[in-house]
Motif scaffolding. Structure first.
Motif, short mmCIF file in Angstrom:
data_model
loop_
_atom_site.label_atom_id
_atom_site.label_comp_id
_atom_site.label_asym_id
_atom_site.label_seq_id
_atom_site.Cartn_x
_atom_site.Cartn_y
_atom_site.Cartn_z
N ILE A 5 0.35 -1.01 0.09
CA ILE A 5 0.14 0.04 -0.02
C ILE A 5 1.04 0.93 -0.35
O ILE A 5 0.76 1.87 -0.56
N HIS A 6 1.96 1.04 0.38
CA HIS A 6 3.19 2.42 0.70
C HIS A 6 3.08 2.51 -0.08
O HIS A 6 3.52 3.55 -1.02
N ARG A 7 4.23 1.56 -1.10
CA ARG A 7 4.73 1.70 -2.02
C ARG A 7 3.44 2.48 -3.51
O ARG A 7 3.67 2.60 -4.63
N ALA A 8 1.67 1.55 -3.48
CA ALA A 8 1.56 1.95 -4.23
C ALA A 8 0.63 3.40 -3.99
O ALA A 8 0.68 4.28 -5.29
N ILE A 9 1.13 4.46 -2.77
CA ILE A 9 0.92 5.12 -3.06
C ILE A 9 1.36 6.24 -3.66
O ILE A 9 1.90 7.21 -4.39
N LEU A 10 2.70 6.00 -3.39
CA LEU A 10 4.00 6.26 -3.88
C LEU A 10 3.84 6.27 -4.92
O LEU A 10 4.20 7.51 -5.73
N PHE A 11 3.34 5.63 -5.87
CA PHE A 11 3.48 5.79 -7.49
C PHE A 11 2.36 6.71 -7.74
O PHE A 11 2.33 7.03 -8.09
N ALA A 12 1.38 6.38 -7.24
CA ALA A 12 0.66 7.33 -7.27
C ALA A 12 0.63 9.23 -7.61
O ALA A 12 0.34 9.62 -7.92
N LEU A 13 1.41 9.47 -5.95
CA LEU A 13 1.75 10.32 -6.02
C LEU A 13 2.66 10.57 -7.01
O LEU A 13 2.90 11.96 -7.95
N TYR A 14 3.54 9.94 -7.43
CA TYR A 14 5.05 10.31 -8.75
C TYR A 14 4.11 10.72 -9.70
O TYR A 14 4.42 11.61 -9.97
N GLN A 15 2.97 9.98 -10.20
CA GLN A 15 2.03 10.27 -11.22
C GLN A 15 1.35 11.42 -11.32
O GLN A 15 1.56 11.92 -12.29
N THR A 16 0.79 11.48 -10.01
CA THR A 16 0.04 13.04 -10.11
C THR A 16 0.93 13.76 -10.37
O THR A 16 0.72 14.91 -10.88
N SER A 17 2.53 13.91 -9.70
CA SER A 17 3.07 15.91 -9.64
C SER A 17 3.82 14.86 -11.75
O SER A 17 3.96 16.49 -11.26
N VAL A 18 3.46 13.80 -11.68
CA VAL A 18 3.97 14.15 -13.18
C VAL A 18 2.67 14.89 -13.98
O VAL A 18 3.28 15.98 -14.74
N ALA A 19 2.04 14.65 -13.84
CA ALA A 19 0.86 15.20 -14.47
C ALA A 19 0.13 16.55 -14.03
O ALA A 19 0.58 17.24 -15.17
N THR A 20 0.94 16.88 -13.37
CA THR A 20 0.07 17.68 -12.85
C THR A 20 1.78 18.87 -13.22
O THR A 20 1.26 19.96 -13.57
N SER A 21 2.52 18.32 -12.71
CA SER A 21 4.04 19.59 -14.12
C SER A 21 3.68 19.82 -15.15
O SER A 21 4.23 20.67 -15.60
N ILE A 22 3.31 18.74 -16.03
CA ILE A 22 2.97 19.01 -17.36
C ILE A 22 2.24 19.52 -17.50
O ILE A 22 1.53 20.48 -18.72
N LEU A 23 0.84 19.46 -16.50
CA LEU A 23 -0.49 20.36 -16.74
C LEU A 23 0.37 22.35 -16.17
O LEU A 23 -0.23 23.18 -17.62
N LEU A 24 0.96 22.41 -16.08
CA LEU A 24 1.63 23.33 -15.77
C LEU A 24 2.85 24.11 -16.15
O LEU A 24 3.39 24.97 -16.19
N LEU A 25 3.13 22.93 -17.34
CA LEU A 25 4.05 24.12 -18.23
C LEU A 25 3.87 24.72 -18.96
O LEU A 25 5.11 26.04 -19.02
N PRO A 26 3.03 25.53 -19.22
CA PRO A 26 2.87 26.65 -19.79
C PRO A 26 3.10 27.91 -18.55
O PRO A 26 3.55 28.80 -19.77
#
Length: 55
Positions: A5-26
């Motif tokens: 569960i710890h690893r799954a949460i970290l994976f979800a947070l990592y993927q969310t941060s990558v997606a947020t960074s892409i959205l904030l690129l402009p």
């Protein structure tokens, strides 16, 4: 030893941060022209390191 569960949460947070960074690129490009840098890469790197450490 990290649990699944710890690893799954970290994976979800990592993927969310990558997606947020892409959205904030402009916004990052605009602020960079003004001389301000958004430190989104730090969050992504820290979460990536934390996730890799659970492997």
């Amino acid at each position: 030893m990290p649990t699944r569960i710890h690893r799954a949460i970290l994976f979800a947070l990592y993927q969310t941060s990558v997606a947020t960074s892409i959205l904030l690129l402009p916004l990052a490009v605009l602020t960079r022209q003004v001389g301000v840098t958004l430190p989104a890469h730090r969050i992504v790197q820290r979460l990536e390191q934390a996730y890799d450490a659970t492997a």
